[in-house]
Scaffold this motif. Structure first.
Motif, PDB file in Angstrom:
ATOM      1  N   ALA A 110       7.574  28.395  -5.687  1.00  0.00           N
ATOM      2  CA  ALA A 110       8.535  28.841  -4.681  1.00  0.00           C
ATOM      3  C   ALA A 110       9.911  28.257  -4.983  1.00  0.00           C
ATOM      4  CB  ALA A 110       8.082  28.428  -3.287  1.00  0.00           C
ATOM      5  N   VAL A 111      10.947  29.038  -4.662  1.00  0.00           N
ATOM      6  CA  VAL A 111      12.338  28.613  -4.845  1.00  0.00           C
ATOM      7  C   VAL A 111      13.064  28.794  -3.515  1.00  0.00           C
ATOM      8  CG1 VAL A 111      14.511  29.033  -6.050  1.00  0.00           C
ATOM      9  CG2 VAL A 111      12.326  29.341  -7.264  1.00  0.00           C
ATOM     10  N   LEU A 112      13.635  27.717  -3.000  1.00  0.00           N
ATOM     11  CA  LEU A 112      14.469  27.785  -1.804  1.00  0.00           C
ATOM     12  C   LEU A 112      15.871  27.341  -2.198  1.00  0.00           C
ATOM     13  CD1 LEU A 112      15.038  28.073   1.223  1.00  0.00           C
ATOM     14  CD2 LEU A 112      14.166  25.734   1.544  1.00  0.00           C
ATOM     15  N   ALA A 113      16.821  28.255  -2.118  1.00  0.00           N
ATOM     16  CA  ALA A 113      18.198  27.945  -2.505  1.00  0.00           C
ATOM     17  C   ALA A 113      19.146  28.816  -1.707  1.00  0.00           C
ATOM     18  CB  ALA A 113      18.399  28.166  -4.005  1.00  0.00           C
TER      19      ALA A 113
ATOM     20  N   VAL B 275      11.104  33.697  -4.138  1.00  0.00           N
ATOM     21  CA  VAL B 275      12.458  33.224  -3.862  1.00  0.00           C
ATOM     22  C   VAL B 275      12.790  33.379  -2.385  1.00  0.00           C
ATOM     23  CG1 VAL B 275      14.895  33.474  -4.446  1.00  0.00           C
ATOM     24  CG2 VAL B 275      13.153  33.818  -6.216  1.00  0.00           C
ATOM     25  N   PHE B 276      13.338  32.310  -1.791  1.00  0.00           N
ATOM     26  CA  PHE B 276      13.719  32.301  -0.379  1.00  0.00           C
ATOM     27  C   PHE B 276      15.183  31.901  -0.260  1.00  0.00           C
ATOM     28  CE2 PHE B 276       9.255  31.286  -0.852  1.00  0.00           C
ATOM     29  CZ  PHE B 276       8.639  32.153   0.033  1.00  0.00           C
ATOM     30  N   THR B 277      15.908  32.610   0.602  1.00  0.00           N
ATOM     31  CA  THR B 277      17.352  32.405   0.706  1.00  0.00           C
ATOM     32  C   THR B 277      17.751  31.438   1.817  1.00  0.00           C
ATOM     33  OG1 THR B 277      17.665  34.270   2.220  1.00  0.00           O
ATOM     34  CG2 THR B 277      17.727  34.742  -0.156  1.00  0.00           C
TER      35      THR B 277
ATOM     36  N   ALA C 218       2.081  27.888   3.009  1.00  0.00           N
ATOM     37  CA  ALA C 218       2.985  27.128   2.147  1.00  0.00           C
ATOM     38  C   ALA C 218       2.274  25.945   1.501  1.00  0.00           C
ATOM     39  CB  ALA C 218       4.188  26.642   2.944  1.00  0.00           C
ATOM     40  N   ALA C 219       1.238  25.429   2.155  1.00  0.00           N
ATOM     41  CA  ALA C 219       0.503  24.296   1.599  1.00  0.00           C
ATOM     42  C   ALA C 219      -0.282  24.683   0.349  1.00  0.00           C
ATOM     43  CB  ALA C 219      -0.433  23.711   2.647  1.00  0.00           C
ATOM     44  N   ASN C 220      -0.418  25.999   0.112  1.00  0.00           N
ATOM     45  CA  ASN C 220      -1.139  26.470  -1.075  1.00  0.00           C
ATOM     46  C   ASN C 220      -0.222  26.692  -2.276  1.00  0.00           C
ATOM     47  OD1 ASN C 220      -3.645  26.554   0.302  1.00  0.00           O
ATOM     48  ND2 ASN C 220      -3.099  28.554   1.184  1.00  0.00           N
ATOM     49  N   LEU C 221       1.065  26.417  -2.110  1.00  0.00           N
ATOM     50  CA  LEU C 221       1.987  26.537  -3.236  1.00  0.00           C
ATOM     51  C   LEU C 221       1.628  25.529  -4.319  1.00  0.00           C
ATOM     52  CD1 LEU C 221       5.365  26.831  -1.299  1.00  0.00           C
ATOM     53  CD2 LEU C 221       4.258  28.665  -2.599  1.00  0.00           C
ATOM     54  N   ASP C 222       1.915  25.883  -5.560  1.00  0.00           N
ATOM     55  CA  ASP C 222       1.689  24.954  -6.662  1.00  0.00           C
ATOM     56  C   ASP C 222       2.892  24.056  -6.899  1.00  0.00           C
ATOM     57  OD1 ASP C 222      -0.993  25.694  -7.764  1.00  0.00           O
ATOM     58  OD2 ASP C 222      -0.028  27.652  -7.849  1.00  0.00           O
TER      59      ASP C 222
END
Length: 266
Positions: free
Chosen positions: A10-13, A35-37, A49-53
């Motif tokens: 995941a990318v938060l920017a 990608v999250f803005t 979200a806890a399953n993200l690598d």
């Protein structure tokens, strides 16, 4: 499906530059990012979200428009297991620390695409995540981020950080107009480049790249200036007998106007 392909990165920017460059690096390393803005988009993942690598935080504010701590909210959502790397590309000269990464902390403050590429690759290696780097290639032209080298035909040209990023941006935007304002926006704020040519004289940089990379159509790609301070790189079949422009390393090109003396941080 391979482990790398199945990985949830995941990318938060908040800034377009940070989002786009991190996304490109992850894809270049064989991963498919989510990608999250903004914080609300990320929080909408809920317990999933806890399953993200892994999570990469780009240019995020300490607090959002609602006064929430971005670092605290993301940490509360993903827990302490998901590795986190913070890569604040707009902040220069500072190494920021983020909980949840290998060893408890990861510090990084990359400025250019090549720096970001090395930082993320090192981060993935430290996690033991296998990456499959994909060549950044457009027909005869191949970009090698770790060395800032562009190869085409029998040419091997090393560029400074600014010229490399602008050339790469033109190829990513191939076939459509790319505004000069967008090109400068995709560089660190106030950047002058390793040769210290003011980037506000963008036309000189474009002219240098056109010559150095032979973007005259002789190798299948032509770079042209458009009205309104825009540029377009197009894939065109080379014409027989068409002469190539004389090429020289960019560092050997005449200094552009308004050059300012400073040290090389590229």
């Amino acid at each position: 499906m391979s482990r790398a392909a199945a990985r949830r990165a995941a990318v938060l920017a908040y800034s377009p530059r940070s989002r786009e460059l991190i996304r490109r690096v992850l894809r270049a390393l064989g991963h498919s990012p989510l990608v999250f803005t903004n914080l609300d988009e990320f929080l909408a993942l809920g317990p999933g979200a806890a399953n993200l690598d892994l999570l990469l935080l780009g240019d995020v504010p300490d607090t959002d428009s609602q006064g929430r701590s971005v670092a605290t909210c993301t940490h509360d959502l993903i827990g302490s297991i998901v590795p986190v790397l913070r890569v604040p590309m707009q902040q220069q000269g500072r190494a920021l620390r983020q909980r949840g990464a290998v060893g408890g902390m990861v510090a990084a403050s990359p400025r250019y695409f090549s720096d970001l590429y090395r930082v993320i690759l090192s981060f993935l290696d430290s996690l033991g995540f296998a990456s499959t780097p994909r060549q950044l290639a457009w027909d005869r032209y191949a970009f090698h981020p770790t060395e800032r080298i562009v190869t085409f035909n029998d040419e091997k040209l090393k560029l400074d950080a600014v010229d490399f990023d602008i050339a790469l941006e033109l190829f990513y935007g191939a076939g459509r107009p790319v505004a000069g304002a967008w090109l400068t926006r995709m560089l660190p704020a106030g950047e002058h480049g390793a040769n210290w040519h003011r980037i506000d004289n963008l036309a000189c940089t474009i002219d240098d790249l056109r010559v150095a990379l032979a973007l005259d159509g002789s190798n299948g790609w032509a770079l042209e200036a458009l009205p309104g301070a825009a540029y377009r790189l197009e894939n065109r079949p080379p014409h027989r007998g068409q002469p190539a422009l004389a090429r020289a390393p960019l560092a050997a090109a005449p200094k552009r106007r308004h050059a300012v003396p400073a040290a090389d941080v590229g």
